[in-house]
Design a protein around this motif. Sequence first.
Motif, PDB file in Angstrom:
ATOM      1  N   PRO A  37      -7.238  -7.242  -1.835  1.00 34.10           N
ATOM      2  CA  PRO A  37      -7.570  -6.571  -3.100  1.00 34.10           C
ATOM      3  C   PRO A  37      -6.304  -6.072  -3.800  1.00 34.10           C
ATOM      4  O   PRO A  37      -5.444  -5.446  -3.168  1.00 34.10           O
ATOM      5  N   PRO A  38      -6.177  -6.354  -5.091  1.00 29.65           N
ATOM      6  CA  PRO A  38      -5.023  -5.843  -5.837  1.00 29.65           C
ATOM      7  C   PRO A  38      -5.000  -4.315  -5.826  1.00 29.65           C
ATOM      8  O   PRO A  38      -6.042  -3.655  -5.830  1.00 29.65           O
ATOM      9  N   LEU A  39      -3.800  -3.769  -5.816  1.00 28.81           N
ATOM     10  CA  LEU A  39      -3.638  -2.316  -5.779  1.00 28.81           C
ATOM     11  C   LEU A  39      -4.320  -1.639  -6.958  1.00 28.81           C
ATOM     12  O   LEU A  39      -4.895  -0.558  -6.813  1.00 28.81           O
ATOM     13  N   ASP A  40      -4.271  -2.276  -8.133  1.00 27.94           N
ATOM     14  CA  ASP A  40      -4.946  -1.709  -9.303  1.00 27.94           C
ATOM     15  C   ASP A  40      -6.453  -1.584  -9.067  1.00 27.94           C
ATOM     16  O   ASP A  40      -7.074  -0.626  -9.521  1.00 27.94           O
ATOM     17  N   LEU A  87       0.822  -1.212   0.000  1.00 28.09           N
ATOM     18  CA  LEU A  87       0.000   0.000   0.000  1.00 28.09           C
ATOM     19  C   LEU A  87       0.856   1.261   0.000  1.00 28.09           C
ATOM     20  O   LEU A  87       0.445   2.294  -0.546  1.00 28.09           O
ATOM     21  N   GLN A  88       2.039   1.178   0.589  1.00 29.59           N
ATOM     22  CA  GLN A  88       2.942   2.332   0.583  1.00 29.59           C
ATOM     23  C   GLN A  88       3.218   2.800  -0.846  1.00 29.59           C
ATOM     24  O   GLN A  88       3.374   3.991  -1.089  1.00 29.59           O
ATOM     25  N   THR A  89       3.231   1.862  -1.796  1.00 31.20           N
ATOM     26  CA  THR A  89       3.552   2.205  -3.190  1.00 31.20           C
ATOM     27  C   THR A  89       2.456   3.019  -3.873  1.00 31.20           C
ATOM     28  O   THR A  89       2.714   3.625  -4.916  1.00 31.20           O
ATOM     29  N   ILE A  90       1.227   3.015  -3.306  1.00 35.69           N
ATOM     30  CA  ILE A  90       0.156   3.813  -3.923  1.00 35.69           C
ATOM     31  C   ILE A  90      -0.294   4.977  -3.037  1.00 35.69           C
ATOM     32  O   ILE A  90      -1.220   5.702  -3.405  1.00 35.69           O
ATOM     33  N   ALA A  91       0.347   5.162  -1.902  1.00 35.56           N
ATOM     34  CA  ALA A  91      -0.053   6.249  -0.998  1.00 35.56           C
ATOM     35  C   ALA A  91       0.002   7.607  -1.692  1.00 35.56           C
ATOM     36  O   ALA A  91      -0.926   8.422  -1.569  1.00 35.56           O
ATOM     37  N   ALA A  92       1.056   7.867  -2.438  1.00 32.54           N
ATOM     38  CA  ALA A  92       1.190   9.155  -3.135  1.00 32.54           C
ATOM     39  C   ALA A  92       0.140   9.280  -4.238  1.00 32.54           C
ATOM     40  O   ALA A  92      -0.410  10.372  -4.459  1.00 32.54           O
ATOM     41  N   ASP A  93      -0.159   8.182  -4.937  1.00 29.17           N
ATOM     42  CA  ASP A  93      -1.196   8.202  -5.982  1.00 29.17           C
ATOM     43  C   ASP A  93      -2.559   8.547  -5.380  1.00 29.17           C
ATOM     44  O   ASP A  93      -3.328   9.312  -5.955  1.00 29.17           O
ATOM     45  N   LEU A  94      -2.847   7.969  -4.217  1.00 24.52           N
ATOM     46  CA  LEU A  94      -4.111   8.270  -3.547  1.00 24.52           C
ATOM     47  C   LEU A  94      -4.159   9.730  -3.106  1.00 24.52           C
ATOM     48  O   LEU A  94      -5.180  10.402  -3.264  1.00 24.52           O
ATOM     49  N   GLU A  95      -3.044  10.206  -2.580  1.00 25.05           N
ATOM     50  CA  GLU A  95      -2.984  11.600  -2.130  1.00 25.05           C
ATOM     51  C   GLU A  95      -3.210  12.565  -3.297  1.00 25.05           C
ATOM     52  O   GLU A  95      -3.912  13.565  -3.157  1.00 25.05           O
ATOM     53  N   GLN A  96      -2.644  12.245  -4.474  1.00 29.72           N
ATOM     54  CA  GLN A  96      -2.868  13.083  -5.658  1.00 29.72           C
ATOM     55  C   GLN A  96      -4.338  13.114  -6.050  1.00 29.72           C
ATOM     56  O   GLN A  96      -4.808  14.084  -6.625  1.00 29.72           O
ATOM     57  N   ARG A  97      -5.051  12.045  -5.715  1.00 30.82           N
ATOM     58  CA  ARG A  97      -6.476  11.961  -6.024  1.00 30.82           C
ATOM     59  C   ARG A  97      -7.341  12.576  -4.915  1.00 30.82           C
ATOM     60  O   ARG A  97      -8.558  12.552  -4.992  1.00 30.82           O
ATOM     61  N   GLY A  98      -6.708  13.065  -3.855  1.00 28.57           N
ATOM     62  CA  GLY A  98      -7.439  13.716  -2.772  1.00 28.57           C
ATOM     63  C   GLY A  98      -7.768  12.823  -1.593  1.00 28.57           C
ATOM     64  O   GLY A  98      -8.527  13.220  -0.702  1.00 28.57           O
ATOM     65  N   TYR A  99      -7.212  11.617  -1.556  1.00 30.41           N
ATOM     66  CA  TYR A  99      -7.484  10.669  -0.470  1.00 30.41           C
ATOM     67  C   TYR A  99      -6.221  10.398   0.327  1.00 30.41           C
ATOM     68  O   TYR A  99      -5.157  10.161  -0.241  1.00 30.41           O
TER      69      TYR A  99
END
Length: 190
Positions: A173-176, A80-92
């Motif tokens: 759940p897969p990260l994608d 999940l650490q690998t998508i934390a920044a992606d989520l933050e860019q999306r506002g989450y």
Amino acid sequence: MRQFITVLSVLLLALSPVRAAEWIEVGPDIGAYIPDDFAAFNAAGEPVGLGDISGERGVVLGFVRSASWCPFCQTQMKDLQTIAADLEQRGYNLAVLSYDEPKILDQFAKRQGITYTLLSDEGSYVIDAFDIRDPQYGEDSMAYGVPQPAIFIIDPAGVVQGKLAMEGYRDRPPLDDVLATVDGIIGDAS
């Protein structure tokens, strides 16, 4: 003969088709409010509410069994650490909750370079409020109080916008799928 039967059993298991993990329905429904009394503690032992962990659009809140003894949870938390920044860019914002004490979460975060919020729910109060306590563990088990692993996408007002959970404790759940669910929510809101 015993060795032959053992070898034959192993071969049959190896050749049998692997059953794909099934999606399951757990916790509050999409569109429902999370429990009003959402309160946990961060890895520093400080009390945390929904407003403390929500980003502009809300929070992606994962429930895991343990950062201490569950290798599947540990892997998921590192992934999940690998998508934390992606989520933050999306506002989450991203947060993960377990029944571990704050000290365990703090040590895990430091060892693994986890930068998102880890939440302690030592009494399993939030886990019970979400109605996701894993029923297979009794009071005599070290796993008593663990949640069924799940991910909820919650808006700042506390409304469940999406959720992902798979049968059993091994499959997550897969990260994608997490990102696709968030993207679908954002697309629906536009």
